[in-house]
Design an enzyme around this catalytic site. Structure first.
Site, PDB file in Angstrom:
ATOM      1  N   ASN A  64    -119.012  47.640  76.116  1.00 60.38           N
ATOM      2  CA  ASN A  64    -119.905  48.107  77.184  1.00 60.38           C
ATOM      3  C   ASN A  64    -119.376  49.373  77.810  1.00 60.38           C
ATOM      4  O   ASN A  64    -118.179  49.597  77.901  1.00 60.38           O
ATOM      5  CB  ASN A  64    -120.101  47.004  78.232  1.00 60.38           C
ATOM      6  CG  ASN A  64    -119.084  47.076  79.361  1.00 60.38           C
ATOM      7  OD1 ASN A  64    -119.249  47.852  80.318  1.00 60.38           O
ATOM      8  ND2 ASN A  64    -118.012  46.307  79.245  1.00 60.38           N
ATOM      9  N   PHE A 105    -120.367  50.755  86.085  1.00 56.34           N
ATOM     10  CA  PHE A 105    -120.525  50.229  87.458  1.00 56.34           C
ATOM     11  C   PHE A 105    -121.933  50.460  88.008  1.00 56.34           C
ATOM     12  O   PHE A 105    -122.107  50.978  89.119  1.00 56.34           O
ATOM     13  CB  PHE A 105    -119.515  50.859  88.424  1.00 56.34           C
ATOM     14  CG  PHE A 105    -118.073  50.529  88.175  1.00 56.34           C
ATOM     15  CD1 PHE A 105    -117.689  49.474  87.365  1.00 56.34           C
ATOM     16  CD2 PHE A 105    -117.070  51.277  88.788  1.00 56.34           C
ATOM     17  CE1 PHE A 105    -116.342  49.174  87.157  1.00 56.34           C
ATOM     18  CE2 PHE A 105    -115.730  50.990  88.594  1.00 56.34           C
ATOM     19  CZ  PHE A 105    -115.365  49.939  87.772  1.00 56.34           C
ATOM     20  N   SER A 153    -111.391  49.700  84.788  1.00 52.50           N
ATOM     21  CA  SER A 153    -112.544  49.876  83.908  1.00 52.50           C
ATOM     22  C   SER A 153    -112.416  51.195  83.158  1.00 52.50           C
ATOM     23  O   SER A 153    -112.086  52.218  83.766  1.00 52.50           O
ATOM     24  CB  SER A 153    -113.834  49.878  84.716  1.00 52.50           C
ATOM     25  OG  SER A 153    -114.873  50.404  83.924  1.00 52.50           O
ATOM     26  N   ASN A 196    -114.829  52.871  82.033  1.00 52.60           N
ATOM     27  CA  ASN A 196    -116.113  53.574  82.046  1.00 52.60           C
ATOM     28  C   ASN A 196    -116.373  54.448  83.258  1.00 52.60           C
ATOM     29  O   ASN A 196    -117.452  54.993  83.413  1.00 52.60           O
ATOM     30  CB  ASN A 196    -117.247  52.558  81.888  1.00 52.60           C
ATOM     31  CG  ASN A 196    -117.102  51.783  80.585  1.00 52.60           C
ATOM     32  OD1 ASN A 196    -116.854  52.373  79.538  1.00 52.60           O
ATOM     33  ND2 ASN A 196    -117.205  50.472  80.663  1.00 52.60           N
ATOM     34  N   THR A 197    -115.406  54.565  84.157  1.00 54.37           N
ATOM     35  CA  THR A 197    -115.514  55.522  85.254  1.00 54.37           C
ATOM     36  C   THR A 197    -114.392  56.528  85.045  1.00 54.37           C
ATOM     37  O   THR A 197    -113.217  56.155  85.085  1.00 54.37           O
ATOM     38  CB  THR A 197    -115.365  54.814  86.630  1.00 54.37           C
ATOM     39  OG1 THR A 197    -116.465  53.930  86.802  1.00 54.37           O
ATOM     40  CG2 THR A 197    -115.352  55.817  87.768  1.00 54.37           C
ATOM     41  N   LYS A 246    -106.886  44.204  89.455  1.00 54.86           N
ATOM     42  CA  LYS A 246    -107.261  43.904  88.070  1.00 54.86           C
ATOM     43  C   LYS A 246    -106.784  45.035  87.169  1.00 54.86           C
ATOM     44  O   LYS A 246    -107.107  46.199  87.402  1.00 54.86           O
ATOM     45  CB  LYS A 246    -108.775  43.728  87.952  1.00 54.86           C
ATOM     46  CG  LYS A 246    -109.229  43.358  86.540  1.00 54.86           C
ATOM     47  CD  LYS A 246    -110.655  42.847  86.527  1.00 54.86           C
ATOM     48  CE  LYS A 246    -111.130  42.536  85.124  1.00 54.86           C
ATOM     49  NZ  LYS A 246    -112.495  42.014  85.104  1.00 54.86           N
ATOM     50  N   ASN A 303    -108.828  43.565  82.018  1.00 58.29           N
ATOM     51  CA  ASN A 303    -110.142  44.166  81.826  1.00 58.29           C
ATOM     52  C   ASN A 303    -110.382  44.389  80.320  1.00 58.29           C
ATOM     53  O   ASN A 303    -109.599  43.921  79.499  1.00 58.29           O
ATOM     54  CB  ASN A 303    -110.212  45.484  82.611  1.00 58.29           C
ATOM     55  CG  ASN A 303    -111.598  45.734  83.171  1.00 58.29           C
ATOM     56  OD1 ASN A 303    -112.587  45.617  82.451  1.00 58.29           O
ATOM     57  ND2 ASN A 303    -111.687  46.073  84.435  1.00 58.29           N
TER      58      ASN A 303
HETATM   59  C1  LIG Z   1    -121.001  43.878  80.040  1.00 58.61           C
HETATM   60  C2  LIG Z   1    -119.694  43.771  80.754  1.00 58.61           C
HETATM   61  C3  LIG Z   1    -119.577  44.313  82.033  1.00 58.61           C
HETATM   62  C4  LIG Z   1    -118.387  44.226  82.718  1.00 58.61           C
HETATM   63  N1  LIG Z   1    -118.301  44.739  83.976  1.00 58.61           N
HETATM   64  C5  LIG Z   1    -117.158  44.634  84.676  1.00 58.61           C
HETATM   65  C6  LIG Z   1    -117.072  45.117  85.994  1.00 58.61           C
HETATM   66  O1  LIG Z   1    -118.031  45.628  86.559  1.00 58.61           O
HETATM   67  N2  LIG Z   1    -115.879  44.979  86.639  1.00 58.61           N
HETATM   68  C7  LIG Z   1    -114.783  44.393  86.062  1.00 58.61           C
HETATM   69  O2  LIG Z   1    -113.743  44.297  86.696  1.00 58.61           O
HETATM   70  N3  LIG Z   1    -114.847  43.914  84.813  1.00 58.61           N
HETATM   71  C8  LIG Z   1    -116.008  44.008  84.119  1.00 58.61           C
HETATM   72  N4  LIG Z   1    -116.061  43.511  82.845  1.00 58.61           N
HETATM   73  C9  LIG Z   1    -114.845  42.937  82.238  1.00 58.61           C
HETATM   74  C10 LIG Z   1    -114.802  41.408  82.322  1.00 58.61           C
HETATM   75  O3  LIG Z   1    -114.764  40.955  83.643  1.00 58.61           O
HETATM   76  C11 LIG Z   1    -113.549  40.886  81.580  1.00 58.61           C
HETATM   77  O4  LIG Z   1    -112.394  41.366  82.227  1.00 58.61           O
HETATM   78  C12 LIG Z   1    -113.522  41.318  80.116  1.00 58.61           C
HETATM   79  O5  LIG Z   1    -114.812  41.309  79.557  1.00 58.61           O
HETATM   80  C13 LIG Z   1    -112.606  40.425  79.270  1.00 58.61           C
HETATM   81  O6  LIG Z   1    -113.052  39.099  79.269  1.00 58.61           O
HETATM   82  P1  LIG Z   1    -113.919  38.464  78.047  1.00 58.61           P
HETATM   83  O7  LIG Z   1    -113.203  38.797  76.791  1.00 58.61           O
HETATM   84  O8  LIG Z   1    -113.983  36.995  78.364  1.00 58.61           O
HETATM   85  O9  LIG Z   1    -115.258  39.116  78.112  1.00 58.61           O
HETATM   86  C14 LIG Z   1    -117.265  43.588  82.130  1.00 58.61           C
HETATM   87  C15 LIG Z   1    -117.381  43.037  80.857  1.00 58.61           C
HETATM   88  C16 LIG Z   1    -118.574  43.113  80.173  1.00 58.61           C
HETATM   89  C17 LIG Z   1    -118.685  42.505  78.798  1.00 58.61           C
END
Ligand SMILES: Cc1cc2nc3c(=O)[nH]c(=O)nc-3n(C[C@H](O)[C@H](O)[C@H](O)COP(=O)(O)O)c2cc1C
Length: 365
Positions: A116, A120, A183, A185-186, A222, A251
């Site tokens: 992704n 934000f 993240s 993406n910023t 985080k 993350n």
């Molecule tokens: C579509 C998507 C959006 C996410 N948005 C955020 C976010 O806004 N802030 C954040 O701290 N992590 C965000 N994450 C990261 C998740 O909270 C998590 O740390 C990461 O996906 C690893 O866990 P997983 O393997 O169980 O998905 C996002 C993940 C995904 C897939």
């Protein structure tokens, strides 16, 4: 059943549209009188041995939803109904912003992963705070973590003020607060992980949170899985020095190693954070490193590639006080939390430990 729904419906849809549709159904179900309690009775954990305490909070179990699914805090009750023991909302930024242009969410089905670059997208701290103001917080209501990040148009030099804006507005509604500096993406956000910058930022957020709440709101940071091991140690040391309550690791990753998905397809998707199964090994490694460094003096929330009860159990015995998941929810569906809880109950029983908290960090290194 969900597998069929995924293959016939969701798989054919654009991933972001599928997310909105699924989330709409969840919220709709939770709004029907009586249905929410019924679904919760079936899906939420019932084993009292899974109850746990972390960050000074009493939780029905150790397994929560990671940030990013409910960016604006619009579906907390629905997500809790499905059996998540706590829900982390956000990332919320100081100001509202649309995020990156679509398409910005991609499935790597063969890898049970997602990429992704949402960027934000969220309604901003004023609207989210207003929404949470109406929530009654009492025993039995869902535990809500609030994850905050930097507004894209705010310069890196002004980042602190943006985090403080969100802190002042959101800390009063948070069971715990997370400073997200990880993240991908910023642009520039992850530079804030440098301890010389992160330390003062967290210190200021701590002070601002204390000014707006009569009680102590647990504060966590985080971090990214892509940090060098020495940087992880430095952040852990700094967190201890500052008296932070915990660390969330990890993350998404900017790495693309070891994927089963066709390399040309991965290339075509382009930039973004990779989550799900391919993150599992590194996320566990980061957890082990943090645990070795902090020896239980900080709470650790482990997230990244958790798919099964065994994955969640491994995180707990390797030092996670709490565990989160996101990507596997997309692939496993609404019965996932029930399966994880059942498996955790069985493992806890077999381990001989009385509670989840007793099992934390008990694995031989
Ligand atoms: C579509 C998507 C959006 C996410 N948005 C955020 C976010 O806004 N802030 C954040 O701290 N992590 C965000 N994450 C990261 C998740 O909270 C998590 O740390 C990461 O996906 C690893 O866990 P997983 O393997 O169980 O998905 C996002 C993940 C995904 C897939």
């Amino acid at each position: 059943m969900y597998k069929l729904l995924f293959d016939l419906v969701f798989k054919k849809m654009d991933p972001e549209k599928a997310h909105h549709l699924a989330f709409f159904w969840i919220r709709l179900a939770a709004s029907v009188p009586g249905l929410r309690q019924l679904v919760k009775a079936v899906l939420a954990p019932r084993d009292p041995a899974l109850r746990t305490t972390a960050l000074g909070l009493d939780l029905p179990g150790p397994f929560g939803l990671g940030a990013g699914f409910d960016k604006d805090g619009i579906g907390i009750d629905g997500l809790s109904m499905l059996g998540f023991d706590f829900v982390e909302i956000g990332t919320v930024t100081g100001e509202p912003q649309p995020g990156n242009p679509a398409p910005r969410l991609f499935r790597l089905i063969e890898d049970r992963a997602l990429i992704n670059r949402m960027g934000f997208n969220n309604q901003g701290s004023v609207r989210v705070a207003a929404r949470l103001t109406g929530r009654i917080r009492a025993t039995g209501t869902p535990i809500v973590g609030i994850n905050i990040g930097k507004t894209k148009v705010v310069e890196e030099a002004d980042a602190t003020e943006d985090y403080l804006k969100s802190t002042r507005r959101l800390a009063p509604h948070a069971d715990y607060l997370v400073v997200n500096v990880s993240s991908p993406n910023t642009p520039g956000l992850r530079n804030l992980q440098a301890v010389q910058i992160l330390g003062p930022l967290l210190w200021d957020v701590r002070k601002a949170a204390d000014e707006v709440t009569p009680h102590h709101v647990p504060l966590l940071v985080k971090i990214a899985p892509d940090l060098a091991d020495e940087d992880i140690d430095e952040i852990a040391d700094m967190a201890l020095t500052l008296g932070l309550d915990g660390i969330i690791a990890t993350n998404t990753t900017i790495g693309r190693e070891g994927l089963a998905t066709d390399a040309a397809r991965v290339e075509e998707i382009g930039m973004g954070g990779l989550s799900g199964a391919p993150l599992k090994a590194r996320s566990l490694e980061v957890l082990q490193r943090l645990r070795a460094r902090t020896e239980g003096r900080l709470a650790i929330i482990s997230v990244g590639g958790v798919e099964t009860a065994e994955d969640a159990w491994q995180r707990i015995v390797h030092g996670a006080d709490l565990v989160q998941g996101y990507s596997a929810f997309v692939y496993e569906g609404p019965f996932w939390m029930r399966r994880v809880h059942k498996g955790l109950s069985a493992r806890l029983k077999a381990s001989g430990y009385r509670t989840i908290a007793d099992a934390v960090g008990t694995a031989k290194a």
